[in-house]
Write a protein that holds these residues in place. Structure first.
Motif, PDB file in Angstrom:
ATOM      1  N   GLU A   1       0.842  -1.204   0.000  1.00 26.72           N
ATOM      2  CA  GLU A   1       0.000   0.000   0.000  1.00 26.72           C
ATOM      3  C   GLU A   1       0.877   1.254   0.000  1.00 26.72           C
ATOM      4  O   GLU A   1       0.565   2.257  -0.684  1.00 26.72           O
ATOM      5  CB  GLU A   1      -0.923  -0.005   1.215  1.00 26.72           C
ATOM      6  CG  GLU A   1      -1.874   1.187   1.243  1.00 26.72           C
ATOM      7  CD  GLU A   1      -2.809   1.143   2.432  1.00 26.72           C
ATOM      8  OE1 GLU A   1      -3.654   2.032   2.557  1.00 26.72           O
ATOM      9  OE2 GLU A   1      -2.669   0.191   3.267  1.00 26.72           O
ATOM     10  N   LEU A   2       1.989   1.210   0.740  1.00 28.82           N
ATOM     11  CA  LEU A   2       2.886   2.359   0.759  1.00 28.82           C
ATOM     12  C   LEU A   2       3.474   2.612  -0.627  1.00 28.82           C
ATOM     13  O   LEU A   2       3.584   3.772  -1.076  1.00 28.82           O
ATOM     14  CB  LEU A   2       4.008   2.121   1.758  1.00 28.82           C
ATOM     15  CG  LEU A   2       5.055   3.227   1.871  1.00 28.82           C
ATOM     16  CD1 LEU A   2       4.410   4.554   2.307  1.00 28.82           C
ATOM     17  CD2 LEU A   2       6.172   2.820   2.829  1.00 28.82           C
ATOM     18  N   ALA A   3       3.826   1.536  -1.335  1.00 30.66           N
ATOM     19  CA  ALA A   3       4.356   1.705  -2.692  1.00 30.66           C
ATOM     20  C   ALA A   3       3.307   2.301  -3.617  1.00 30.66           C
ATOM     21  O   ALA A   3       3.615   3.158  -4.490  1.00 30.66           O
ATOM     22  CB  ALA A   3       4.840   0.356  -3.218  1.00 30.66           C
ATOM     23  N   ALA A   4       2.039   1.876  -3.454  1.00 27.56           N
ATOM     24  CA  ALA A   4       0.975   2.427  -4.300  1.00 27.56           C
ATOM     25  C   ALA A   4       0.774   3.908  -4.013  1.00 27.56           C
ATOM     26  O   ALA A   4       0.574   4.734  -4.937  1.00 27.56           O
ATOM     27  CB  ALA A   4      -0.313   1.644  -4.067  1.00 27.56           C
TER      28      ALA A   4
ATOM     29  N   SER B   1       2.318 -15.816 -10.843  1.00 31.25           N
ATOM     30  CA  SER B   1       2.379 -17.285 -10.732  1.00 31.25           C
ATOM     31  C   SER B   1       2.110 -17.768  -9.307  1.00 31.25           C
ATOM     32  O   SER B   1       1.930 -18.962  -9.086  1.00 31.25           O
ATOM     33  CB  SER B   1       3.758 -17.784 -11.185  1.00 31.25           C
ATOM     34  OG  SER B   1       4.777 -17.177 -10.396  1.00 31.25           O
ATOM     35  N   HIS B   2       2.098 -16.877  -8.321  1.00 34.41           N
ATOM     36  CA  HIS B   2       1.803 -17.224  -6.933  1.00 34.41           C
ATOM     37  C   HIS B   2       0.747 -16.268  -6.392  1.00 34.41           C
ATOM     38  O   HIS B   2       0.422 -15.251  -7.020  1.00 34.41           O
ATOM     39  CB  HIS B   2       3.059 -17.139  -6.059  1.00 34.41           C
ATOM     40  CG  HIS B   2       4.086 -18.183  -6.373  1.00 34.41           C
ATOM     41  ND1 HIS B   2       5.011 -18.030  -7.385  1.00 34.41           N
ATOM     42  CD2 HIS B   2       4.325 -19.407  -5.812  1.00 34.41           C
ATOM     43  CE1 HIS B   2       5.788 -19.103  -7.444  1.00 34.41           C
ATOM     44  NE2 HIS B   2       5.393 -19.952  -6.496  1.00 34.41           N
ATOM     45  N   THR B   3       0.237 -16.579  -5.253  1.00 36.19           N
ATOM     46  CA  THR B   3      -0.694 -15.661  -4.587  1.00 36.19           C
ATOM     47  C   THR B   3       0.007 -14.321  -4.367  1.00 36.19           C
ATOM     48  O   THR B   3       1.192 -14.269  -4.012  1.00 36.19           O
ATOM     49  CB  THR B   3      -1.147 -16.265  -3.247  1.00 36.19           C
ATOM     50  OG1 THR B   3      -1.773 -17.521  -3.483  1.00 36.19           O
ATOM     51  CG2 THR B   3      -2.125 -15.346  -2.536  1.00 36.19           C
ATOM     52  N   SER B   4      -0.727 -13.265  -4.557  1.00 41.62           N
ATOM     53  CA  SER B   4      -0.128 -11.931  -4.469  1.00 41.62           C
ATOM     54  C   SER B   4      -1.043 -11.009  -3.680  1.00 41.62           C
ATOM     55  O   SER B   4      -2.241 -11.252  -3.537  1.00 41.62           O
ATOM     56  CB  SER B   4       0.122 -11.344  -5.869  1.00 41.62           C
ATOM     57  OG  SER B   4      -1.099 -11.317  -6.605  1.00 41.62           O
ATOM     58  N   VAL B   5      -0.411  -9.956  -3.142  1.00 40.34           N
ATOM     59  CA  VAL B   5      -1.144  -8.896  -2.435  1.00 40.34           C
ATOM     60  C   VAL B   5      -1.197  -7.682  -3.360  1.00 40.34           C
ATOM     61  O   VAL B   5      -0.164  -7.246  -3.884  1.00 40.34           O
ATOM     62  CB  VAL B   5      -0.450  -8.547  -1.105  1.00 40.34           C
ATOM     63  CG1 VAL B   5      -1.108  -7.324  -0.476  1.00 40.34           C
ATOM     64  CG2 VAL B   5      -0.513  -9.716  -0.152  1.00 40.34           C
ATOM     65  N   VAL B   6      -2.389  -7.116  -3.517  1.00 37.26           N
ATOM     66  CA  VAL B   6      -2.585  -5.962  -4.403  1.00 37.26           C
ATOM     67  C   VAL B   6      -3.186  -4.837  -3.576  1.00 37.26           C
ATOM     68  O   VAL B   6      -4.176  -5.032  -2.856  1.00 37.26           O
ATOM     69  CB  VAL B   6      -3.500  -6.308  -5.587  1.00 37.26           C
ATOM     70  CG1 VAL B   6      -3.743  -5.062  -6.448  1.00 37.26           C
ATOM     71  CG2 VAL B   6      -2.874  -7.424  -6.422  1.00 37.26           C
ATOM     72  N   ALA B   7      -2.587  -3.648  -3.689  1.00 37.30           N
ATOM     73  CA  ALA B   7      -3.105  -2.441  -3.049  1.00 37.30           C
ATOM     74  C   ALA B   7      -3.469  -1.437  -4.135  1.00 37.30           C
ATOM     75  O   ALA B   7      -2.722  -1.269  -5.108  1.00 37.30           O
ATOM     76  CB  ALA B   7      -2.067  -1.854  -2.103  1.00 37.30           C
TER      77      ALA B   7
ATOM     78  N   ALA C   1      -0.477  -1.414  -6.821  1.00 38.56           N
ATOM     79  CA  ALA C   1       0.851  -1.987  -6.517  1.00 38.56           C
ATOM     80  C   ALA C   1       0.664  -3.480  -6.201  1.00 38.56           C
ATOM     81  O   ALA C   1      -0.257  -3.873  -5.461  1.00 38.56           O
ATOM     82  CB  ALA C   1       1.498  -1.282  -5.328  1.00 38.56           C
ATOM     83  N   LEU C   2       1.525  -4.327  -6.732  1.00 38.94           N
ATOM     84  CA  LEU C   2       1.389  -5.794  -6.605  1.00 38.94           C
ATOM     85  C   LEU C   2       2.681  -6.378  -6.048  1.00 38.94           C
ATOM     86  O   LEU C   2       3.773  -6.045  -6.535  1.00 38.94           O
ATOM     87  CB  LEU C   2       1.064  -6.396  -7.971  1.00 38.94           C
ATOM     88  CG  LEU C   2       0.891  -7.910  -8.062  1.00 38.94           C
ATOM     89  CD1 LEU C   2      -0.147  -8.268  -9.120  1.00 38.94           C
ATOM     90  CD2 LEU C   2       2.211  -8.612  -8.402  1.00 38.94           C
TER      91      LEU C   2
END
Length: 441
Positions: free
Chosen positions: A29-32, A108-114, A129-130
């Motif tokens: 989230e900070l990167a986004a 290709s793997h589970t990811s967190v998206v903000a 941001a992913l």
């Protein structure tokens, strides 16, 4: 330990995974937000390639309010835009974070998206941001391997330590239990070992020893009382018997003679009980008998010869060789007399006495068998209790005291032998076993 390790491993796994995902979500989230701030600070709409984000974030993607890709740090932004376009902050919110499962278009793997909403003159823009959860997956895999491989070793090591420590702590308790189990009515002088450590086990041992001390004193006083009472009763009973016999010699009236005869019979029975109690008290005192060589076959023959006028015949099956034991002749004679009295009391037609040396155990054996009603299996030990009288005894006016077999067993024990009931074809079979003395030199 297995249960504790399973619960601890599950808690550690859940806690570690939650912390990693929480940190990754915050970093993403900070990167986004940083990317949104950079875009807002630049003139014109974002377009083309963007610089790689910092902090371990894998990609940044900018979409317009229609879901079209405007800029991206990774190739193929349109494919990711088709997956992420539907994910936007809720009403009244400017950002949102969620997990996405692995897919060919996203990662290709589970990811967190903000996602962060940022306004612009051309409409709202959405900065995504992913971060792929590779580190989380690696940490989960490492933790699983550690728990599955190291867990059994920890359980084994902990179990061995617990076993050894508990065994060492309970070893004095086991010693106390073994010693206490060996305490019997004939061995009340034994005491349990007390550990040197001043702890609960030491206090337990001291309490048990104090209890045994009081018990020994109580039993000793009881036995002394029985011996003293039996001894003191002998003289007055003998005097009463002499007076009754003298009165009967004067040939009183028939009615008085009958009463005197009944009183004499009761006195004789009372005299016999007192003598039996005195003998039991002496046996309980564990006074060592004056032993000498005794031939069981010869002793049985002498007892049978004295009972030739008995209403039930006695038959002797003696061994060819002498059956020698070391015993007090008087006590052994009393033992055999009690066995014969008991057998004759209940036999229908015959009492058989057998002497032999048991080749299996090397002990001298004397069997007394009658053809009477027998002894029920459940009463095989009860008949040796003091004053024990089975129903069959009560139905016969035999005048038995209920002490004969108890005295016989105590005499056998005093000589290191045993006396018990053995199964037979008919009637009762009592078996005496004594250590052999070997042949005469």
């Amino acid at each position: 330990m297995i249960l504790a390790l399973s619960l601890g491993g599950g808690w550690l796994y859940a806690t570690l995974r939650g912390n990693l995902i929480e940190n990754t979500s915050a970093r993403t989230e900070l990167a986004a937000r940083q990317a949104a701030a950079d875009i807002a600070a630049r003139p014109g709409p974002p377009h083309g390639d963007m610089p790689e984000p910092d902090g371990g974030v894998d990609a940044v993607l900018v979409l317009d309010d229609r879901g079209r890709a405007l800029a991206s740090t990774a190739p193929h932004p349109a494919a990711r835009a088709s997956v992420l376009a539907a994910f936007r902050p809720g009403p009244g919110e400017d950002s949102a974070v969620r997990d996405f499962d692995a897919s060919p278009a996203l990662a290709s793997h589970t990811s967190v998206v903000a996602v962060v909403r940022t306004p612009s003159p051309d409409g709202d823009r959405y900065v995504y941001a992913l971060t792929v959860l590779n580190a989380v997956a690696d940490a989960e895999r490492a933790l699983g391997v550690t728990v599955l491989v190291g867990g059994p070793l920890v359980v084994l090591l902990t179990g061995l330590i617990a076993w050894s420590v508990t065994g060492a702590a309970l070893r004095p308790v086991e010693a106390i239990r073994k010693e206490l189990a060996s305490v019997t009515a004939d061995r009340l002088g034994r005491r349990v070992p007390a550990p040197d450590a001043q702890d609960e086990i030491t206090r337990l041992a001291e309490t048990v020893n104090d209890t045994l001390e009081r018990l020994e004193h109580s039993v000793t006083r009881q036995r002394q009382f029985v011996a003293d009472a039996s001894h003191e009763l002998r003289n007055p009973i003998a005097a009463a018997r002499a007076e009754l016999e003298l009165a009967l010699l004067k040939k009183p009236e028939p009615e008085a003679a009958a009463s005197l005869g009944q009183a004499l019979d009761s006195t004789v029975r009372l005299e016999r009980i007192a003598a039996d109690l005195l003998l039991l008290a002496r046996l309980d005192a564990q006074q060592p008998p004056a032993v000498e060589l005794v031939d069981l076959s010869l002793l049985a023959a002498e007892q049978i010869a004295r009972r030739r006028s008995a209403p039930v015949p006695l038959v002797l099956d003696a061994a060819d060789d002498p059956v020698l034991v070391r015993a007090d002749p008087g006590q052994l004679e009393r033992l055999l007399a009690n066995l014969l009295d008991n057998a004759q009391r209940f036999a229908d037609s015959e009492v058989r006495v057998t002497t032999a040396v048991d080749p299996a155990t090397g002990t001298a054996r004397l069997d007394v068998t009658d053809d009477g009603p027998g002894i029920p299996r459940e009463s095989a030990e009860e008949v040796f209790e003091r004053f024990a009288r089975l129903d069959a005894d009560r139905n016969r006016a035999s005048g038995g005291t209920g002490l004969g077999l108890a005295i016989a067993r105590e005499i056998a024990r005093a000589h290191g032998g045993t006396l018990g009931v053995a199964p037979g074809e008919r009637g009762a079979r009592l078996v005496l076993r004594l250590p052999t003395a070997g042949p005469l030199s």
